[in-house]
Design a protein around this motif. Structure first.
Motif, PDB file in Angstrom:
ATOM      1  N   ILE A 118      48.268  31.230  27.343  1.00  0.00           N
ATOM      2  CA  ILE A 118      48.531  29.880  28.199  1.00  0.00           C
ATOM      3  C   ILE A 118      48.329  28.521  27.445  1.00  0.00           C
ATOM      4  CG2 ILE A 118      47.685  28.528  30.196  1.00  0.00           C
ATOM      5  CD1 ILE A 118      49.078  30.997  31.004  1.00  0.00           C
ATOM      6  N   SER A 119      47.206  28.719  26.280  1.00  0.00           N
ATOM      7  CA  SER A 119      47.010  27.477  25.511  1.00  0.00           C
ATOM      8  C   SER A 119      48.033  27.312  24.441  1.00  0.00           C
ATOM      9  CB  SER A 119      45.680  27.495  24.912  1.00  0.00           C
ATOM     10  OG  SER A 119      45.705  28.556  23.947  1.00  0.00           O
ATOM     11  N   VAL A 120      48.709  28.467  23.961  1.00  0.00           N
ATOM     12  CA  VAL A 120      49.504  28.290  22.963  1.00  0.00           C
ATOM     13  C   VAL A 120      51.240  27.961  23.740  1.00  0.00           C
ATOM     14  CG1 VAL A 120      51.288  29.736  21.721  1.00  0.00           C
ATOM     15  CG2 VAL A 120      48.829  30.024  21.695  1.00  0.00           C
ATOM     16  N   ALA A 121      51.397  28.326  24.972  1.00  0.00           N
ATOM     17  CA  ALA A 121      52.482  28.211  25.873  1.00  0.00           C
ATOM     18  C   ALA A 121      52.718  26.734  26.375  1.00  0.00           C
ATOM     19  CB  ALA A 121      52.726  29.083  26.897  1.00  0.00           C
ATOM     20  N   ILE A 122      51.479  25.983  26.450  1.00  0.00           N
ATOM     21  CA  ILE A 122      51.452  25.049  27.208  1.00  0.00           C
ATOM     22  C   ILE A 122      52.177  23.640  26.439  1.00  0.00           C
ATOM     23  CG2 ILE A 122      49.502  23.653  26.579  1.00  0.00           C
ATOM     24  CD1 ILE A 122      50.298  24.505  30.270  1.00  0.00           C
ATOM     25  N   THR A 123      52.211  23.763  25.144  1.00  0.00           N
ATOM     26  CA  THR A 123      53.059  22.732  24.297  1.00  0.00           C
ATOM     27  C   THR A 123      54.372  23.209  23.798  1.00  0.00           C
ATOM     28  OG1 THR A 123      52.152  23.647  22.085  1.00  0.00           O
ATOM     29  CG2 THR A 123      50.735  21.548  23.510  1.00  0.00           C
TER      30      THR A 123
ATOM     31  N   LYS B 131      52.406  12.595  19.741  1.00  0.00           N
ATOM     32  CA  LYS B 131      53.604  12.600  20.392  1.00  0.00           C
ATOM     33  C   LYS B 131      53.996  13.954  21.228  1.00  0.00           C
ATOM     34  CE  LYS B 131      57.354  10.407  21.908  1.00  0.00           C
ATOM     35  NZ  LYS B 131      57.528   9.259  22.768  1.00  0.00           N
ATOM     36  N   MET B 132      53.793  14.879  20.653  1.00  0.00           N
ATOM     37  CA  MET B 132      53.861  16.354  21.230  1.00  0.00           C
ATOM     38  C   MET B 132      52.923  16.504  22.138  1.00  0.00           C
ATOM     39  SD  MET B 132      55.363  18.953  18.094  1.00  0.00           S
ATOM     40  CE  MET B 132      54.300  18.143  16.870  1.00  0.00           C
ATOM     41  N   MET B 133      51.738  16.029  22.153  1.00  0.00           N
ATOM     42  CA  MET B 133      50.491  16.066  23.183  1.00  0.00           C
ATOM     43  C   MET B 133      51.045  15.582  24.374  1.00  0.00           C
ATOM     44  SD  MET B 133      48.120  18.210  22.075  1.00  0.00           S
ATOM     45  CE  MET B 133      47.167  19.214  20.803  1.00  0.00           C
ATOM     46  N   GLN B 134      51.321  14.087  24.179  1.00  0.00           N
ATOM     47  CA  GLN B 134      51.898  13.188  25.083  1.00  0.00           C
ATOM     48  C   GLN B 134      53.116  14.013  25.990  1.00  0.00           C
ATOM     49  OE1 GLN B 134      52.798   9.725  22.794  1.00  0.00           O
ATOM     50  NE2 GLN B 134      50.825   8.938  22.860  1.00  0.00           N
TER      51      GLN B 134
END
Length: 488
Positions: A369-374, A480-483
């Motif tokens: 899940i933590s990998v997919a979220i971004t 930017k990717m986190m946003q």
């Protein structure tokens, strides 16, 4: 008859598209115009000598029903004297472990000791306890029966049993640890995976949660690879969580990231070419395994999500996990994994998110899940670096080929936007939380998440637009990717 200008234009177009989309090295240098349109990058690295070769390394694999029953024979044939057996408290009660123990007991004179690890992702304390236990025995061989956490912990115990005076950070990836070379031969390790996820049975990677710094890190060295992976398809029936959605997402992004990593020819040549790193960048052989794993996962993971008892889908996912392991074990992963480490690590201090269906009593964002979220934001960012490869990925998600008009007519500059929407839709169909906000993170957490990602140089250096650009640490792009991952 066509005019000379028409013929010239057609020939130019043919040359642009003549490379196989699966293996063509159409990365940043092949599409400078597209890069210029979408973002400003620093000067590409041209002043250092570039890599000119790649290596293919993977564990031997045996795949089939009931192969776990053969592990005792394998260890006897290896002249094992005493075996350290690693599992966790849940797997210890299940058929794969019972089968492995019966096989060990069937071999006269084969001594072994068993450690039952916590049923959670490993931490530095888990590793320290396992290392202390292992150092207290004179093991000639190791056996791991369980998921990636169990196999990774067995790898670490093996390493630090051989290096009896070493400290944990001596071999941990730089800059978190010292990343010392492994020059001594480790003991033979056999891995029996009980989940379709990490592919740890094929790789030299071992990951743990460094709770003191609120992110994950690990050790990546070919010396850690198991000598044999026993991929037992009966495990999909006997283990209730053998094919979990989170584990399947790890397979998906192992294959996606390794296929889109910067090519090995864009990396600096090591000072000693014989000591090439385990993660080398995308290359033609790793591409074969990564693409097969990607196609298989896109096809079968949604079937598992709809019906956990779909035996055909579960078996295909088990093999896809191993194939993705071979792919990323040689090419490497990049941004999704690098960003996932603080996303999961900071959860205990921040959102305290508890994923549904997990029995773990502590807050947990499962690794997949933590990998997919971004994922949507990451591949929107990386698309300009290699439009042909990302077009191939888009075609796979749409169950077609890059030559289908629905895919081929998309301009290079728009591939990233299409991938963002397509990956987001795919994840939504699997029930993945829709962004960091759904995990409990807020905009005020972004700086902290970026700070936790920046030390992950092992994977960031493989990221297009970061690892292949002079003086680019990635901070602005990561922010930017986190946003863009907050919600979708």
């Amino acid at each position: 008859m066509a005019s000379r200008s028409v013929i010239t234009r057609l020939m130019s177009g043919a040359l642009q598209h003549s490379a196989c989309p699966c293996h063509g090295a159409h990365h940043a240098a092949a599409h400078p115009g597209v890069l210029g349109q979408l973002r400003s990058l620093a000067t590409p690295v041209n002043t250092v000598q570039k890599e000119y070769a790649f290596e293919v390394a993977a564990s031997n694999l045996r795949f089939g029903d009931g192969v776990t029953r053969e592990v005792g024979f394998d260890l006897s044939n290896m002249k094992a004297r005493k075996v350290g057996v690693f599992t966790d408290v849940n797997v210890a009660k299940l058929e794969p472990m019972k089968m492995a123990l019966a096989s060990l007991e069937s071999q006269p004179g084969l001594s072994f000791e068993v450690i039952n690890l916590p049923a959670s992702e490993p931490t530095e304390q888990t590793w320290a306890d396992a290392i202390t236990w292992s150092r207290g025995h004179d093991f000639s061989h190791f056996l791991a029966v369980g998921g990636g956490s169990v196999i990774d912990t067995a790898k670490a115990a093996n390493l630090f049993t051989v290096y009896k005076d070493a400290q944990l950070l001596d071999f941990v990836n730089a800059p978190v640890g010292k990343a010392l070379p492994i020059t001594q031969a480790l003991r033979p390790l056999i891995a029996v995976p009980t989940t379709a996820g990490t592919g740890s049975e094929t790789t030299g990677a071992a990951i743990f949660d460094m709770t003191s710094r609120s992110f994950k890190t690990g050790i990546a060295n070919r010396a850690l690879k198991p000598v044999l992976g026993l991929v037992d398809t009966q495990n999909t029936a006997s283990c209730p969580t053998a094919v979990h959605i989170s584990a399947g997402l790890d397979v998906l992004f192992h294959s996606l990231e390794s296929y889109t990593a910067i090519p090995y020819t864009s990396r600096a040549l090591p000072a000693n070419p014989i000591l090439r790193p385990a993660y080398q960048g995308s290359n033609p052989v790793a591409d074969v395994f990564s693409l097969w794993a990607l196609q298989t996962t896109v096809k079968y993971l949604p079937r598992v999500a709809k019906n956990r008892d779909d035996e055909e889908a579960r078996r295909h996912m088990l093999l896809a996990a191993s194939f993705a392991g071979i792919g990323f074990g040689n090419a490497g992963v990049h941004l999704c994994h690098g960003m996932s480490y603080p996303i999961s690590g900071l959860n205990k201090k921040g959102p305290n998110y508890q994923h549904p269906g997990y029995l773990n009593p502590h807050p947990i964002i499962p690794h997949g899940i933590s990998v997919a979220i971004t994922g949507p934001a990451v591949f929107q960012f990386t698309a300009p670096s290699s439009p042909d490869r990302h077009r191939q990925v888009l075609a796979i998600f749409n169950s077609t080929t890059p030559y289908d008009s629905s895919i081929s007519r998309i301009p290079d500059s728009e591939i990233g936007a299409h991938l963002y929407d397509t990956i987001a839709r795919f994840l939504d169909g699997l029930g993945v939380p829709r962004g960091l906000k759904a995990l409990g993170y807020t905009a005020s957490d972004i700086d902290m998440l970026v700070e936790g990602t920046l030390p992950q140089r092992r994977v960031l250096d493989l990221a297009p637009g970061i690892g292949d650009v002079v003086d680019e640490d990635g901070r602005l792009h990561l922010t930017k990717m986190m946003q863009n991952s907050m919600e979708y």
